[in-house]
Structures are given as structure tokens and as C-alpha cells.
Design a protein around this motif. Structure first.
Motif, PDB file in Angstrom:
ATOM      1  N   MET A   1      76.115  48.872  39.344  1.00 12.94           N
ATOM      2  CA  MET A   1      74.998  48.117  39.926  1.00 12.94           C
ATOM      3  C   MET A   1      74.622  47.006  38.955  1.00 12.94           C
ATOM      4  SD  MET A   1      71.209  49.460  40.982  1.00 12.94           S
ATOM      5  CE  MET A   1      71.896  50.543  42.218  1.00 12.94           C
ATOM      6  N   ALA A   2      74.767  45.766  39.385  1.00 17.15           N
ATOM      7  CA  ALA A   2      74.492  44.627  38.520  1.00 17.15           C
ATOM      8  C   ALA A   2      73.069  44.133  38.734  1.00 17.15           C
ATOM      9  CB  ALA A   2      75.482  43.513  38.800  1.00 17.15           C
ATOM     10  N   ASP A   3      72.385  43.825  37.633  1.00 18.68           N
ATOM     11  CA  ASP A   3      71.032  43.272  37.687  1.00 18.68           C
ATOM     12  C   ASP A   3      71.142  41.757  37.724  1.00 18.68           C
ATOM     13  OD1 ASP A   3      68.382  42.748  37.512  1.00 18.68           O
ATOM     14  OD2 ASP A   3      68.199  43.255  35.385  1.00 18.68           O
ATOM     15  N   GLN A   4      70.729  41.168  38.850  1.00 18.53           N
ATOM     16  CA  GLN A   4      70.871  39.734  39.009  1.00 18.53           C
ATOM     17  C   GLN A   4      69.673  38.951  38.487  1.00 18.53           C
ATOM     18  OE1 GLN A   4      73.717  38.463  40.083  1.00 18.53           O
ATOM     19  NE2 GLN A   4      74.601  40.496  40.459  1.00 18.53           N
ATOM     20  N   ASP A   5      68.492  39.570  38.471  1.00 17.66           N
ATOM     21  CA  ASP A   5      67.274  38.812  38.155  1.00 17.66           C
ATOM     22  C   ASP A   5      66.550  39.294  36.910  1.00 17.66           C
ATOM     23  OD1 ASP A   5      66.313  41.191  39.014  1.00 17.66           O
ATOM     24  OD2 ASP A   5      65.225  40.416  40.760  1.00 17.66           O
ATOM     25  N   GLY A   6      67.124  40.241  36.161  1.00 16.99           N
ATOM     26  CA  GLY A   6      66.475  40.730  34.950  1.00 16.99           C
ATOM     27  C   GLY A   6      65.293  41.635  35.196  1.00 16.99           C
ATOM     28  N   SER A   7      65.148  42.130  36.426  1.00 16.35           N
ATOM     29  CA  SER A   7      63.987  42.958  36.751  1.00 16.35           C
ATOM     30  C   SER A   7      64.230  44.438  36.514  1.00 16.35           C
ATOM     31  CB  SER A   7      63.603  42.750  38.232  1.00 16.35           C
ATOM     32  OG  SER A   7      64.659  43.167  39.088  1.00 16.35           O
ATOM     33  N   GLU A   8      65.463  44.790  36.130  1.00 11.87           N
ATOM     34  CA  GLU A   8      65.798  46.210  36.007  1.00 11.87           C
ATOM     35  C   GLU A   8      65.804  46.642  34.538  1.00 11.87           C
ATOM     36  OE1 GLU A   8      68.781  46.293  39.880  1.00 11.87           O
ATOM     37  OE2 GLU A   8      69.544  46.626  37.872  1.00 11.87           O
ATOM     38  N   LYS A   9      65.435  47.884  34.342  1.00  8.31           N
ATOM     39  CA  LYS A   9      65.499  48.520  33.027  1.00  8.31           C
ATOM     40  C   LYS A   9      66.427  49.714  33.142  1.00  8.31           C
ATOM     41  CE  LYS A   9      64.299  49.687  28.779  1.00  8.31           C
ATOM     42  NZ  LYS A   9      64.688  48.887  27.607  1.00  8.31           N
ATOM     43  N   ARG A  10      67.479  49.703  32.352  1.00 10.05           N
ATOM     44  CA  ARG A  10      68.446  50.788  32.418  1.00 10.05           C
ATOM     45  C   ARG A  10      68.242  51.734  31.229  1.00 10.05           C
ATOM     46  NH1 ARG A  10      71.116  46.174  34.055  1.00 10.05           N
ATOM     47  NH2 ARG A  10      72.296  46.323  36.015  1.00 10.05           N
ATOM     48  N   SER A  11      68.325  53.009  31.509  1.00 11.92           N
ATOM     49  CA  SER A  11      68.224  54.012  30.446  1.00 11.92           C
ATOM     50  C   SER A  11      69.144  55.175  30.770  1.00 11.92           C
ATOM     51  CB  SER A  11      66.780  54.501  30.288  1.00 11.92           C
ATOM     52  OG  SER A  11      66.321  55.111  31.482  1.00 11.92           O
ATOM     53  N   VAL A  12      69.444  55.945  29.741  1.00 17.43           N
ATOM     54  CA  VAL A  12      70.305  57.118  29.879  1.00 17.43           C
ATOM     55  C   VAL A  12      69.581  58.302  29.282  1.00 17.43           C
ATOM     56  CG1 VAL A  12      72.512  58.157  29.232  1.00 17.43           C
ATOM     57  CG2 VAL A  12      72.406  55.711  29.744  1.00 17.43           C
ATOM     58  N   ILE A  13      69.580  59.415  29.984  1.00 17.85           N
ATOM     59  CA  ILE A  13      68.937  60.628  29.483  1.00 17.85           C
ATOM     60  C   ILE A  13      70.022  61.648  29.192  1.00 17.85           C
ATOM     61  CG2 ILE A  13      67.363  62.520  30.024  1.00 17.85           C
ATOM     62  CD1 ILE A  13      65.839  60.588  31.831  1.00 17.85           C
ATOM     63  N   ARG A  14      70.015  62.147  27.972  1.00 16.34           N
ATOM     64  CA  ARG A  14      70.989  63.158  27.572  1.00 16.34           C
ATOM     65  C   ARG A  14      70.261  64.450  27.226  1.00 16.34           C
ATOM     66  NH1 ARG A  14      75.510  59.761  24.008  1.00 16.34           N
ATOM     67  NH2 ARG A  14      76.181  58.465  25.738  1.00 16.34           N
ATOM     68  N   GLU A  15      70.899  65.558  27.556  1.00 21.82           N
ATOM     69  CA  GLU A  15      70.286  66.850  27.282  1.00 21.82           C
ATOM     70  C   GLU A  15      71.363  67.861  26.940  1.00 21.82           C
ATOM     71  OE1 GLU A  15      68.493  68.570  30.782  1.00 21.82           O
ATOM     72  OE2 GLU A  15      69.707  67.307  32.081  1.00 21.82           O
ATOM     73  N   ASP A  16      70.892  69.061  26.604  1.00 17.92           N
ATOM     74  CA  ASP A  16      71.793  70.183  26.303  1.00 17.92           C
ATOM     75  C   ASP A  16      72.638  69.938  25.062  1.00 17.92           C
ATOM     76  OD1 ASP A  16      70.864  71.434  28.629  1.00 17.92           O
ATOM     77  OD2 ASP A  16      72.411  70.488  29.853  1.00 17.92           O
ATOM     78  N   LEU A  17      72.058  69.325  24.033  1.00 19.25           N
ATOM     79  CA  LEU A  17      72.776  69.224  22.766  1.00 19.25           C
ATOM     80  C   LEU A  17      73.003  70.620  22.198  1.00 19.25           C
ATOM     81  CD1 LEU A  17      70.920  66.276  21.004  1.00 19.25           C
ATOM     82  CD2 LEU A  17      73.312  66.281  21.705  1.00 19.25           C
ATOM     83  N   PRO A  18      74.199  70.901  21.675  1.00 13.90           N
ATOM     84  CA  PRO A  18      74.429  72.225  21.090  1.00 13.90           C
ATOM     85  C   PRO A  18      73.622  72.408  19.808  1.00 13.90           C
ATOM     86  CG  PRO A  18      76.302  70.782  20.714  1.00 13.90           C
ATOM     87  CD  PRO A  18      75.387  70.047  21.637  1.00 13.90           C
ATOM     88  N   ASP A  19      73.463  73.651  19.409  1.00 14.93           N
ATOM     89  CA  ASP A  19      72.696  73.952  18.194  1.00 14.93           C
ATOM     90  C   ASP A  19      73.270  73.195  17.000  1.00 14.93           C
ATOM     91  OD1 ASP A  19      71.102  75.650  19.602  1.00 14.93           O
ATOM     92  OD2 ASP A  19      72.146  77.487  18.996  1.00 14.93           O
ATOM     93  N   GLY A  20      72.395  72.555  16.260  1.00 11.67           N
ATOM     94  CA  GLY A  20      72.807  71.847  15.058  1.00 11.67           C
ATOM     95  C   GLY A  20      73.226  70.413  15.287  1.00 11.67           C
ATOM     96  N   ALA A  21      73.450  70.007  16.546  1.00 12.05           N
ATOM     97  CA  ALA A  21      73.833  68.625  16.835  1.00 12.05           C
ATOM     98  C   ALA A  21      72.588  67.766  17.011  1.00 12.05           C
ATOM     99  CB  ALA A  21      74.687  68.560  18.094  1.00 12.05           C
ATOM    100  N   ARG A  22      72.742  66.461  16.783  1.00  9.47           N
ATOM    101  CA  ARG A  22      71.603  65.559  16.937  1.00  9.47           C
ATOM    102  C   ARG A  22      72.097  64.169  17.320  1.00  9.47           C
ATOM    103  NH1 ARG A  22      70.746  62.627  11.971  1.00  9.47           N
ATOM    104  NH2 ARG A  22      72.142  63.348  10.312  1.00  9.47           N
ATOM    105  N   LEU A  23      71.158  63.390  17.889  1.00  3.70           N
ATOM    106  CA  LEU A  23      71.445  61.997  18.223  1.00  3.70           C
ATOM    107  C   LEU A  23      70.898  61.098  17.121  1.00  3.70           C
ATOM    108  CD1 LEU A  23      70.503  61.967  22.017  1.00  3.70           C
ATOM    109  CD2 LEU A  23      72.746  62.323  20.993  1.00  3.70           C
ATOM    110  N   TRP A  24      71.573  59.984  16.892  1.00  8.64           N
ATOM    111  CA  TRP A  24      71.148  59.059  15.835  1.00  8.64           C
ATOM    112  C   TRP A  24      71.294  57.633  16.330  1.00  8.64           C
ATOM    113  CZ3 TRP A  24      73.600  55.013  13.444  1.00  8.64           C
ATOM    114  CH2 TRP A  24      72.989  54.496  12.299  1.00  8.64           C
ATOM    115  N   MET A  25      70.310  56.798  15.943  1.00  8.84           N
ATOM    116  CA  MET A  25      70.360  55.372  16.218  1.00  8.84           C
ATOM    117  C   MET A  25      69.666  54.669  15.057  1.00  8.84           C
ATOM    118  SD  MET A  25      69.148  53.367  19.695  1.00  8.84           S
ATOM    119  CE  MET A  25      70.407  54.177  20.705  1.00  8.84           C
TER     120      MET A  25
END
Length: 230
Positions: A1-25
Motif C-alpha cells: 500500500m503506497a502513501d501518495q499524500d504523506g497522510s499515513e503513519k506506518r508502524s510495526v508491532i512485534r511480540e513474543d520475544l523469547p526469554d533473554g532476547a531484546r530489541l535495540w535501536m
């Protein structure tokens, strides 16, 4: 799905990380990674290339993550789609815990014991000490012991039983020599299809022992003169 007018906000939700794992940014990305509770993380889709999934220490293998892609319009309208992704962590063997010693006195019979202690440093049991070799022995010096699987080959390398390297003895030194020399020990650790080899140069330490003078007998003094020795 392409945003033609800049009105959209895209996000991703992640879950169920295994024990000891983590996300980094990186910290300099504002609101790039936000914890939403219940094990769910919201990630700004514009910064997905900056996201890292860090598994627990010493983990290798694969695990699945639940992912929801969310597109939000300025007017609040939302579109979402659930999917799964598989994360694969390539094994990276750690260097082993390694202790090696070879020492004896100059006149010690039976040669110089070569003591090798090697164990894995990982915490999850996926690694093993898979190979031990001994090489670089000077001319005339040999290695003996039941732990020898083969050798020496044409390059002077001995293959050692990695599961039980006890009872190795260096032989062939001059009985009355206290000259130290170096040998090389290589220990290989395997994790899955990956290996790492640690090389240690070992100095064989031979302590000198003062020998008596053969046939020497101290004389006794008599009167005012000194008796000759011998």
C-alpha cells in the motif's frame, strides 16, 4: 500500500520475544521503539533498517516472532495485517577455557607431563571442544600417552582425544639439560556448523638441578696445615 499524500503513519508491532532476547535501536531515533506493554513493541516503520534483535548470550538457532503491520491515516482510520517472521541466529563459538602447563626438574625420570585442561565457555550447552592438536616439538622430542589419537604426521602434528587429554608426556630430552623449549597447542570449539580455534604457545619449563662432582671427597685438616682434597 503506497502513501501518495504523506497522510499515513506506518508502524510495526512485534511480540513474543523469547526469554533473554531484546530489541535495540539507536538512542538518537526519537520514538523509534516504544514498549506498549504485554510483551508488545511498536516500531516506527521508517526506521526498520535501524532495528536489531539481540538474542540472549550464547544462543544460536531460530525462533518465530508475531508481527502486526499497522497503517494509520491522519483521520484515525487504520489498516493492519498479522504475519510471522523467523529469526535465525548463526552460531558463533566462544574461545574455550584453557589451561596448559608442562614443567619438570632436569633429572626427573619419565619425561615432562603435558597437562591440558580445555572446556567450553558457553552457557547453553550448544558448544563442545571438538579437537586438540599438539605440534612444534623440537627435533628428538616426542609425545606419548593413551590420549594420542594419531601422529605425528608429516608436519609433526599430534591429534589428541579432546574428551580426555590426560596422561600426555613429552620425552626425549637430555637427562642433564635444563634448556626450556616451546610447543604449540591448538584447541577447537564447535557450535553447530561453526568452529573457532584457539592457539597457545606453551613453554616447557625444565628446572635445573645442581649435580655433585663425581669422585670428589673432602679431606680432613690435621695439625697446622690443610689436608689435600681427594
Amino acid at each position: 500500500m503506497a502513501d501518495q499524500d504523506g497522510s499515513e503513519k506506518r508502524s510495526v508491532i512485534r511480540e513474543d520475544l523469547p526469554d533473554g532476547a531484546r530489541l535495540w535501536m539507536p538512542d538518537d531515533i526519537d520514538n523509534g521503539l516504544i514498549y506498549g506493554g504485554s510483551g508488545k513493541w511498536a516500531i516506527d516503520a521508517d526506521h526498520l533498517d535501524d532495528l536489531r534483535i539481540i538474542a540472549k548470550e550464547d544462543f544460536s538457532g531460530s525462533f518465530d516472532l508475531g508481527v502486526t503491520v499497522v497503517v494509520t491515516e491522519d483521520d484515525g482510520d487504520k489498516w493492519s495485517q498479522d504475519t510471522n517472521m523467523t529469526v535465525t541466529v548463526t552460531p558463533d563459538p566462544d574461545s574455550p577455557n584453557l589451561s596448559i602447563s608442562a614443567a619438570a626438574s632436569e633429572d626427573q625420570p619419565g619425561g615432562v607431563p603435558l597437562d591440558i585442561s580445555a572446556s567450553v565457555a558457553d552457557a547453553d550447552g550448544s558448544e563442545s571442544v571438538s579437537a586438540i592438536t599438539v605440534s612444534g616439538l623440537p627435533d628428538g622430542i616426542t609425545l606419548s600417552g593413551d590420549a594420542i589419537l594419531s601422529g605425528p604426521d608429516g608436519d609433526g602434528v599430534y591429534q589428541i582425544d579432546a574428551s580426555d587429554p590426560d596422561g600426555l608426556v613429552l620425552q626425549g630430552m637430555d637427562e642433564h639439560s635444563n634448556v626450556d623449549f616451546d610447543i604449540q597447542v591448538d584447541v577447537t570449539v564447535t557450535d553447530g556448523d561453526q568452529t573457532t580455534t584457539t592457539t597457545q604457545n606453551v613453554t616447557v619449563d625444565i628446572t635445573g638441578v645442581a649435580d655433585g662432582v663425581p669422585g670428589f671427597t673432602a679431606g680432613t685438616a690435621s695439625g697446622g696445615g690443610a689436608a689435600p682434597a681427594g
